[in-house]
Design an enzyme around this catalytic site. Structure first.
Site, PDB file in Angstrom:
ATOM      1  N   GLY A 193       0.729  -1.183   0.114  1.00 14.23           N
ATOM      2  CA  GLY A 193      -0.156  -0.224   0.042  1.00 14.23           C
ATOM      3  C   GLY A 193       0.932   1.211   0.007  1.00 14.23           C
ATOM      4  O   GLY A 193       1.864   1.549  -0.720  1.00 14.23           O
ATOM      5  N   GLY A 194       0.494   2.155   1.013  1.00 17.01           N
ATOM      6  CA  GLY A 194       1.165   3.494   0.949  1.00 17.01           C
ATOM      7  C   GLY A 194       2.594   3.318   1.201  1.00 17.01           C
ATOM      8  O   GLY A 194       3.555   4.071   0.957  1.00 17.01           O
ATOM      9  N   GLY A 428      20.109   8.135 -34.742  1.00 22.45           N
ATOM     10  CA  GLY A 428      19.488   8.899 -33.595  1.00 22.45           C
ATOM     11  C   GLY A 428      20.045   8.676 -32.493  1.00 22.45           C
ATOM     12  O   GLY A 428      20.095   9.790 -31.800  1.00 22.45           O
ATOM     13  N   ALA A 429      20.656   7.551 -32.072  1.00 26.79           N
ATOM     14  CA  ALA A 429      21.277   7.299 -30.733  1.00 26.79           C
ATOM     15  C   ALA A 429      22.571   8.395 -30.766  1.00 26.79           C
ATOM     16  O   ALA A 429      22.893   8.691 -29.532  1.00 26.79           O
ATOM     17  CB  ALA A 429      21.751   5.820 -30.840  1.00 26.79           C
TER      18      ALA A 429
END
Ligand code: HXC
Length: 534
Positions: A193-194, A428-429
């Protein structure tokens, strides 16, 4: 349910009456000590024993290991919950399941809270939340790092919405503090949970192998809702979160090893986003040359080598703290020092998937770059990347968005950026890996660098398709392409590379570049915030 606890108040003392009435100063001091002792045993000896049997330390033992000896100043050890449902009014334990305060790590102030699993499973009540938020607020006032040691089952079920509200207060502070002070979460037991959502909003999460788990809901709930049968380890153990989900940034074998490593990490981190990186004495000459680096790159361009060797030979005293070492191993991220000052390293790793950029590597590196930029930590990038990984699994997995995260993170960074291309920088790298075009301040290449749109084979197959059947022609075209493009010089001729440097001088060149860039200042246009491709 927790058994009745040895009362913190001396026997015979009624609530609402002054316990000091008619007592001597010595008695009063003794009363204080008794109350402290009662608080220190948390959920009682039996539960402490159970904690030890599971191979876990108690909250106070953990704090003792994290902080410098004798430096811990505890707050709020007498705080109790105020719940009255389910008989809780008769079941109070001083401290209420979390130990909070501050101390030092190698002399530098650090705030800490440690969940005490022996008290209601470390679960969070309204009062428990107020202890944590007090520490969060103090850490922000003092602009010092905060470390949370988690071993807890989330919201205290008996408190209902009061506990949920308490978590909300903690979460909000996590976010306000993000990028202002370093926040570190250490998962040292079963957490739900939290107690997993708050860590998820901090800068780093570390786990302890075999004794710590993280899940939003535990195996029992999973079984009820989805009919899936899983163990805690399979659902949220350290191996899951360090290799598959990337929720955690690292794992260690036991509590002691983990806490000692946290001390090491803290030594690398600035106290806040304004102070700049810490400076430690270094006995490693910045002029040190490493002749072995001249032969690090194999003659065969498709043969791998270990980029970590370059990192370790570059940093002071070979001291490198790796972040997310078990996830997306095709990129290496972590902290080292040069001239005693922290530097973030990002490096493609040719040993794994040839160092390709895929979705996982991109988001791992992007997060690291953003942490460094937020805390004014200069970044050194070592590039050997054959490009982005093609294929349906990558495209379906959102490679475009994840790759964009790294491109965005580097483009936005205003810290000093020093980039060294060791071998491949394709497609692109090349742009993404802190190239000159997106903000690299100093861009060097080794003579072995190959900066091009793609490798020779792929390039020739496309641009000389008409020669496909002719082996000799293809060989000649390939050679021609390699000679012209697979070198650092085309980029250097355009000034995209500031200089082609000898590998053995890498440390000295980086040290000089970082020294020159210490006063770097760049202005971005005013805006509320950017829109990082999340
Ligand atoms: C009150 C709790 C508790 C809780 C554990 N305990 N979790 N008490 N509230 N949430 C108590 C148990 O009653 C027990 O008390 C002691 O802690 C130890 O728990 P065990 O179950 O015996 O230990 P273990 O088998 O190791 O299992 C640990 C556990 C499990 C995996 C954490 O207790 C568990 O699943 N707890 C509930 C987790 C949960 O669903 N929490 C609510 C999440 S919702 P005794 O007296 O026997 O020692 C949430 C909302 C936040 O947090 C919002 C998020 C966005």
């Amino acid at each position: 349910m927790a058994a009745a606890h040895p009362r913190a108040m001396p026997s015979g003392t009624k609530r609402g009456t002054n316990p000091n009435l008619g007592l001597s100063t010595m008695d009063i001091l003794e009363t204080l000590e008794k109350r402290r002792e009662a608080a220190r045993v948390g959920g009682g000896e039996k539960r402490i024993e159970a904690q030890h049997k599971r191979g876990k330390l108690t909250a106070r033992e953990r704090i003792g290991l994290l902080l410098d000896k004798g430096s811990f100043e505890e707050f709020d050890m007498f705080v109790e919950h105020r719940a009255t449902e389910f008989g809780m009014e008769k079941n109070k334990i001083p401290g209420d399941g979390v130990v909070t305060g501050w101390g030092t790590v190698n002399g530098r102030t650090v705030f800490v809270f440690a969940k005490d699993f022996t008290v209601f499973g470390g679960s969070l009540s309204e009062a428990h939340a107020q202890k944590i938020t007090k520490i969060q607020d103090m850490a922000m006032k003092a602009r010092a790092p905060i470390v949370g040691l988690f071993d807890a089952g989330g919201a205290r079920i008996q408190e209902g919405v009061a506990a949920l509200g308490g978590y909300g207060d903690v979460f909000k502070r996590n976010v306000v503090a993000s990028g202002v002070i370093p926040q570190i979460s250490v998962i040292m037991g079963p957490c739900a949970g939290g107690d997993v959502y708050s860590p998820a909003m901090t800068d780093f999460i570390f786990m302890v192998r075999d004794t710590s788990y993280m899940f939003v809901t535990g195996p029992d709930v999973v079984k009820t809702v989805t009919n899936e049968v899983v163990t805690s380890e399979e659902l949220g153990g350290a191996s899951v979160h360090t290799t598959k989900s990337a929720v955690a940034d690292g794992a260690f074998d036991n509590d002691v090893a983990c806490l000692l490593q946290m001390r090491r990490l803290i030594d690398f981190l600035p106290a806040n986003n304004r102070d700049g990186v810490p400076e430690w004495p270094s006995f490693d000459d910045i002029e040190r040359e490493e002749p072995s680096l001249d032969t690090l790159i194999p003659d065969n361009p498709n043969k791998p080598y270990d980029i970590k060797e370059l990192i370790l030979k570059t940093v002071d005293e070979g001291d490198f703290f790796e972040i997310a070492d078990a996830f997306a191993k095709n990129i290496v991220t972590g902290f080292g020092r040069i001239a005693g000052r922290t530097v973030g390293f990002v490096a493609n790793q040719p040993m794994v998937l040839a160092g390709v950029l895929d979705a996982d590597a991109s988001r791992k590196a992007a997060r690291f770059v953003r942490f460094c930029d937020a805390f004014e930590i200069p970044i050194v990038t070592f590039v050997d990347v054959p490009g982005f990984l093609p294929g349906t699994s990558q495209e379906y997995g959102g490679l475009i968005k994840h790759g964009a995260k790294l491109l965005f993170a580097y483009s936005q960074a205003s810290v000093p950026l020093v980039t060294i291309i060791t071998r491949k920088a394709f497609g692109g790298a090349y742009d993404v890996m802190a190239s000159k075009h997106i903000g690299g301040d100093i861009n060097y290449a080794w003579p072995t660098a190959q900066i091009a749109v793609m490798g020779a084979k792929g390039a020739v197959e496309i641009i000389f398709r008409q020669d496909a059947g002719d082996k000799d022609k293809i060989a000649a075209r390939t050679k021609e392409y390699e000679d012209r493009f697979l070198s650092p010089f085309v980029a250097a001729e355009r000034g995209y590379i500031d200089e082609v440097i000898k590998p053995h001088s890498t440390r000295r060149r980086i040290a000089r570049a970082l020294a020159m860039l210490r006063g770097k200042s760049v202005e971005m246009p005013a805006r509320k915030h950017d829109n990082l491709p999340l």
